[in-house]
Design an enzyme around this catalytic site. Structure first.
Site, PDB file in Angstrom:
ATOM      1  N   SER A   1       0.824  -1.208   0.000  1.00  0.00           N
ATOM      2  CA  SER A   1       0.000   0.000   0.000  1.00  0.00           C
ATOM      3  C   SER A   1       0.856   1.255   0.000  1.00  0.00           C
ATOM      4  O   SER A   1       0.603   2.201  -0.762  1.00  0.00           O
ATOM      5  CB  SER A   1      -0.929   0.008   1.217  1.00  0.00           C
ATOM      6  OG  SER A   1      -1.857  -1.047   1.159  1.00  0.00           O
TER       7      SER A   1
ATOM      8  N   HIS B   1      -2.834   6.420   3.721  1.00  0.00           N
ATOM      9  CA  HIS B   1      -3.168   5.000   3.915  1.00  0.00           C
ATOM     10  C   HIS B   1      -4.387   4.843   4.812  1.00  0.00           C
ATOM     11  O   HIS B   1      -5.263   4.003   4.557  1.00  0.00           O
ATOM     12  CB  HIS B   1      -1.965   4.273   4.526  1.00  0.00           C
ATOM     13  CG  HIS B   1      -2.188   2.827   4.774  1.00  0.00           C
ATOM     14  ND1 HIS B   1      -2.488   2.323   6.030  1.00  0.00           N
ATOM     15  CD2 HIS B   1      -2.172   1.760   3.932  1.00  0.00           C
ATOM     16  CE1 HIS B   1      -2.635   1.008   5.935  1.00  0.00           C
ATOM     17  NE2 HIS B   1      -2.444   0.636   4.695  1.00  0.00           N
TER      18      HIS B   1
ATOM     19  N   ARG C   1       1.114   7.720   5.882  1.00  0.00           N
ATOM     20  CA  ARG C   1       0.237   7.050   6.854  1.00  0.00           C
ATOM     21  C   ARG C   1      -1.158   7.677   6.837  1.00  0.00           C
ATOM     22  O   ARG C   1      -2.169   6.969   6.962  1.00  0.00           O
ATOM     23  CB  ARG C   1       0.847   7.171   8.258  1.00  0.00           C
ATOM     24  CG  ARG C   1       0.198   6.319   9.310  1.00  0.00           C
ATOM     25  CD  ARG C   1       0.799   4.925   9.289  1.00  0.00           C
ATOM     26  NE  ARG C   1       0.200   4.083  10.315  1.00  0.00           N
ATOM     27  CZ  ARG C   1       0.851   3.115  10.950  1.00  0.00           C
ATOM     28  NH1 ARG C   1       2.120   2.872  10.681  1.00  0.00           N
ATOM     29  NH2 ARG C   1       0.256   2.370  11.851  1.00  0.00           N
TER      30      ARG C   1
END
Length: 199
Positions: A9, A35, A32
């Site tokens: 990812s 994501h 992050r």
């Protein structure tokens, strides 16, 4: 060790984002956030004060308290904190009265007492712009403020006030934010601080 799906990812996110000009730790925070949210449009909204990530990682490695404005954010941070530096993670609602005071909110009342108990905490605001405004009114100086309240009432105003404050901060401009995003931010910082100390 990171899960292969997480690694894949992040690789895809990096390709989608392209060059950002961010420092490596700032880039990890952005990745992050993307994501966690699935939102590639966060990149131009993310702001860091100078040295914010490194100040935060130093405080986290020293086991600084992490204060959140909601129980949801605390629950999302606690597992990573437990796996790394064992930082105490508390919601400011633990200090709040059972009922909101007249003309106030529980989160604003709670943050005032929480910061008296933990003035050098990392403070995560993902839902309550009133808590962020109260923090700024107090002239408090926590280790870091992650200012990402979500919504449409008082949110942009509180973020503008944070931007002017001079505090160490990470914030998202506009109406985006939330418990998941403030948790993702501090989790990225915990992860990087932990990896850096064991290299």
């Amino acid at each position: 060790m990171d899960h292969p799906i997480f690694i894949e990812s992040i690789t895809r996110i990096q390709a989608w984002l392209g060059p950002t000009g961010l420092e490596p730790v700032e880039q990890e925070v952005l990745e992050r956030l993307v994501h966690s949210s699935g939102d590639l449009n966060l990149a131009p909204l993310l702001r860091f004060s100078t040295g914010a990530c490194h100040l935060a990682m130093t405080a986290l490695a020293a086991k600084a308290v992490i204060l959140t404005d909601t129980a949801m954010a605390a629950a999302a941070v606690a597992p990573m904190a437990a796996r790394t530096f064992a930082n105490p993670v508390c919601s400011v609602l633990d200090w709040a009265p059972a009922q909101a005071p007249a003309g106030d909110t529980r989160s604003a009342a709670g943050i005032e007492l929480a910061l008296k108990a933990h003035p050098k905490a990392l403070v995560l605001i993902g839902s309550a712009p009133t808590a962020l405004m109260r923090l700024l009114e107090l002239k408090a100086a926590p280790a870091l403020v992650i200012g990402m309240p979500v919504g449409f009432v008082g949110v942009k105003e509180s973020k503008r006030a944070l931007a002017r404050s001079g505090l160490a901060q990470i914030r998202l401009e506009g109406s985006r934010g939330g418990a998941g995003l403030v948790a993702a931010t501090v989790n990225a910082l915990l992860r990087r601080a932990w990896l850096d100390q064991i290299v």
